[in-house]
Design a protein around this motif. Structure first.
Motif, PDB file in Angstrom:
ATOM      1  N   ALA A 135      46.881  40.462  43.835  1.00 46.38           N
ATOM      2  CA  ALA A 135      48.106  41.263  43.781  1.00 46.38           C
ATOM      3  C   ALA A 135      47.735  42.743  43.776  1.00 46.38           C
ATOM      4  N   GLU A 136      48.500  43.521  44.513  1.00 49.05           N
ATOM      5  CA  GLU A 136      48.212  44.946  44.655  1.00 49.05           C
ATOM      6  C   GLU A 136      48.063  45.637  43.292  1.00 49.05           C
ATOM      7  N   GLU A 137      48.855  45.230  42.318  1.00 49.55           N
ATOM      8  CA  GLU A 137      48.847  45.864  41.006  1.00 49.55           C
ATOM      9  C   GLU A 137      47.746  45.332  40.082  1.00 49.55           C
ATOM     10  N   ASN A 138      47.019  44.314  40.501  1.00 49.11           N
ATOM     11  CA  ASN A 138      45.975  43.718  39.661  1.00 49.11           C
ATOM     12  C   ASN A 138      44.693  44.550  39.786  1.00 49.11           C
ATOM     13  N   ILE A 139      44.673  45.631  39.072  1.00 48.46           N
ATOM     14  CA  ILE A 139      43.585  46.615  39.183  1.00 48.46           C
ATOM     15  C   ILE A 139      42.242  46.023  38.771  1.00 48.46           C
ATOM     16  N   ALA A 140      42.206  45.217  37.722  1.00 46.79           N
ATOM     17  CA  ALA A 140      40.932  44.643  37.257  1.00 46.79           C
ATOM     18  C   ALA A 140      40.294  43.771  38.339  1.00 46.79           C
ATOM     19  N   SER A 141      41.079  42.916  38.970  1.00 48.05           N
ATOM     20  CA  SER A 141      40.523  42.048  40.023  1.00 48.05           C
ATOM     21  C   SER A 141      40.161  42.844  41.266  1.00 48.05           C
ATOM     22  N   ARG A 142      40.906  43.894  41.543  1.00 47.60           N
ATOM     23  CA  ARG A 142      40.557  44.748  42.684  1.00 47.60           C
ATOM     24  C   ARG A 142      39.222  45.453  42.416  1.00 47.60           C
ATOM     25  N   ARG A 143      38.988  45.855  41.187  1.00 46.35           N
ATOM     26  CA  ARG A 143      37.711  46.509  40.845  1.00 46.35           C
ATOM     27  C   ARG A 143      36.544  45.556  41.055  1.00 46.35           C
ATOM     28  N   VAL A 144      36.741  44.275  40.706  1.00 45.85           N
ATOM     29  CA  VAL A 144      35.681  43.283  40.926  1.00 45.85           C
ATOM     30  C   VAL A 144      35.369  43.208  42.421  1.00 45.85           C
ATOM     31  N   ALA A 145      36.383  43.094  43.254  1.00 40.57           N
ATOM     32  CA  ALA A 145      36.169  43.016  44.704  1.00 40.57           C
ATOM     33  C   ALA A 145      35.397  44.238  45.199  1.00 40.57           C
ATOM     34  N   GLU A 146      35.787  45.400  44.751  1.00 44.43           N
ATOM     35  CA  GLU A 146      35.119  46.631  45.179  1.00 44.43           C
ATOM     36  C   GLU A 146      33.684  46.696  44.661  1.00 44.43           C
ATOM     37  N   LYS A 147      33.490  46.251  43.413  1.00 49.32           N
ATOM     38  CA  LYS A 147      32.150  46.291  42.809  1.00 49.32           C
ATOM     39  C   LYS A 147      31.150  45.414  43.563  1.00 49.32           C
ATOM     40  N   VAL A 148      31.608  44.284  44.118  1.00 46.57           N
ATOM     41  CA  VAL A 148      30.698  43.392  44.844  1.00 46.57           C
ATOM     42  C   VAL A 148      30.545  43.792  46.307  1.00 46.57           C
ATOM     43  N   GLY A 149      31.169  44.897  46.697  1.00 44.07           N
ATOM     44  CA  GLY A 149      30.998  45.399  48.061  1.00 44.07           C
ATOM     45  C   GLY A 149      31.953  44.813  49.076  1.00 44.07           C
ATOM     46  N   ALA A 150      33.011  44.179  48.610  1.00 42.92           N
ATOM     47  CA  ALA A 150      34.002  43.645  49.553  1.00 42.92           C
ATOM     48  C   ALA A 150      34.727  44.815  50.217  1.00 42.92           C
ATOM     49  N   ARG A 151      35.015  44.640  51.482  1.00 44.24           N
ATOM     50  CA  ARG A 151      35.692  45.691  52.242  1.00 44.24           C
ATOM     51  C   ARG A 151      37.203  45.511  52.121  1.00 44.24           C
ATOM     52  N   PHE A 152      37.876  46.577  51.711  1.00 45.93           N
ATOM     53  CA  PHE A 152      39.334  46.559  51.665  1.00 45.93           C
ATOM     54  C   PHE A 152      39.853  46.553  53.092  1.00 45.93           C
ATOM     55  N   GLU A 153      40.730  45.612  53.409  1.00 45.65           N
ATOM     56  CA  GLU A 153      41.261  45.521  54.769  1.00 45.65           C
ATOM     57  C   GLU A 153      42.717  45.944  54.879  1.00 45.65           C
ATOM     58  N   CYS A 154      43.551  45.534  53.912  1.00 45.80           N
ATOM     59  CA  CYS A 154      44.965  45.880  54.032  1.00 45.80           C
ATOM     60  C   CYS A 154      45.725  45.494  52.770  1.00 45.80           C
ATOM     61  N   ILE A 155      46.954  45.960  52.702  1.00 42.84           N
ATOM     62  CA  ILE A 155      47.933  45.431  51.761  1.00 42.84           C
ATOM     63  C   ILE A 155      48.815  44.498  52.585  1.00 42.84           C
ATOM     64  N   ALA A 156      48.759  43.214  52.255  1.00 37.33           N
ATOM     65  CA  ALA A 156      49.551  42.207  52.965  1.00 37.33           C
ATOM     66  C   ALA A 156      50.857  41.997  52.203  1.00 37.33           C
ATOM     67  N   ARG A 157      51.959  42.179  52.878  1.00 38.66           N
ATOM     68  CA  ARG A 157      53.274  42.083  52.238  1.00 38.66           C
ATOM     69  C   ARG A 157      53.574  40.643  51.832  1.00 38.66           C
ATOM     70  N   ASN A 158      54.062  40.488  50.608  1.00 36.92           N
ATOM     71  CA  ASN A 158      54.471  39.181  50.072  1.00 36.92           C
ATOM     72  C   ASN A 158      53.394  38.111  50.249  1.00 36.92           C
ATOM     73  N   ARG A 159      52.136  38.464  50.108  1.00 38.70           N
ATOM     74  CA  ARG A 159      51.017  37.549  50.368  1.00 38.70           C
ATOM     75  C   ARG A 159      50.822  36.522  49.260  1.00 38.70           C
ATOM     76  N   LEU A 160      51.111  36.888  48.013  1.00 38.34           N
ATOM     77  CA  LEU A 160      50.979  35.952  46.899  1.00 38.34           C
ATOM     78  C   LEU A 160      52.321  35.789  46.198  1.00 38.34           C
ATOM     79  N   VAL A 161      52.552  34.592  45.700  1.00 36.56           N
ATOM     80  CA  VAL A 161      53.731  34.346  44.874  1.00 36.56           C
ATOM     81  C   VAL A 161      53.225  34.048  43.469  1.00 36.56           C
ATOM     82  N   ILE A 162      53.612  34.887  42.518  1.00 40.17           N
ATOM     83  CA  ILE A 162      53.160  34.766  41.134  1.00 40.17           C
ATOM     84  C   ILE A 162      54.393  34.653  40.249  1.00 40.17           C
TER      85      ILE A 162
END
Length: 177
Positions: A135-162
């Motif tokens: 989720a776009e607002e899930n900053i902690a999980s986004r930091r993990v992705a960035e820390k492991v060197g994952a490349r940010f590709e896009c913000i996908a609209r309505n991609r997850l249902v939580i």
């Protein structure tokens, strides 16, 4: 399989006797993990954990998904989970998911476990792409992705249902180097 993450944490499939520790980890983590996943909620039961483990082991045996636990080397306590799932065999990619119990968050476990499972995905499963979708607002999980060197590709609209609500989500990718 037993895969070391660091000197204090390792990855392995869930066993039935892990269920109580899993439930404790879920209940402890409702405020953090539960904000981003429907299954992490008060009232999560021992029977649900056992059913989840059974499904994980069936999927593992069939090569459909690799949902593993994160465990303490010293106590064998459940520290969280790490997975390669949603595997698309036609296009040779999968999804990486992770969670860490609240008391263990902020110690680098998620990023180290993600690096370990990514190596497994590329070397053992021979996948050519792994995605991390959060989720776009899930900053902690986004930091993990960035820390492991994952490349940010896009913000996908309505991609997850939580919790029944569609969320725009950050899509990251990893490919073998």
């Amino acid at each position: 399989m037993k895969l070391p993450v660091n000197q204090e944490v390792y990855i392995r499939p869930f066993r039935k006797n892990d269920a109580l520790s899993f439930v404790e980890a879920v209940h402890e983590s409702v405020a953090t993990v539960g904000a981003w996943t429907d299954w992490c909620r008060q009232g999560y039961s021992l029977q649900e954990a056992e059913s989840w483990f059974k499904l994980c082991n069936q999927n593992l045996a069939a090569g459909l998904a690799y949902d593993y636990g994160l465990f303490s080397v010293s106590t064998d306590q459940v520290l969280g989970g790490i997975a390669i799932n949603q595997i698309n065999k036609e296009h040779n990619f999968g999804n990486v998911g992770y969670w860490v119990r609240q008391s263990q968050q902020g110690k680098g476990i998620a990023s180290q476990a993600t690096q370990a499972i990514t190596t497994f995905g590329f070397l053992e499963l021979k996948l050519t792409r792994l995605e991390i979708v959060v989720a776009e607002e899930n900053i902690a999980s986004r930091r993990v992705a960035e820390k492991v060197g994952a490349r940010f590709e896009c913000i996908a609209r309505n991609r997850l249902v939580i919790w029944g609500v569609p969320h725009d989500s950050a899509v990251y990718s990893l490919v073998p180097s």
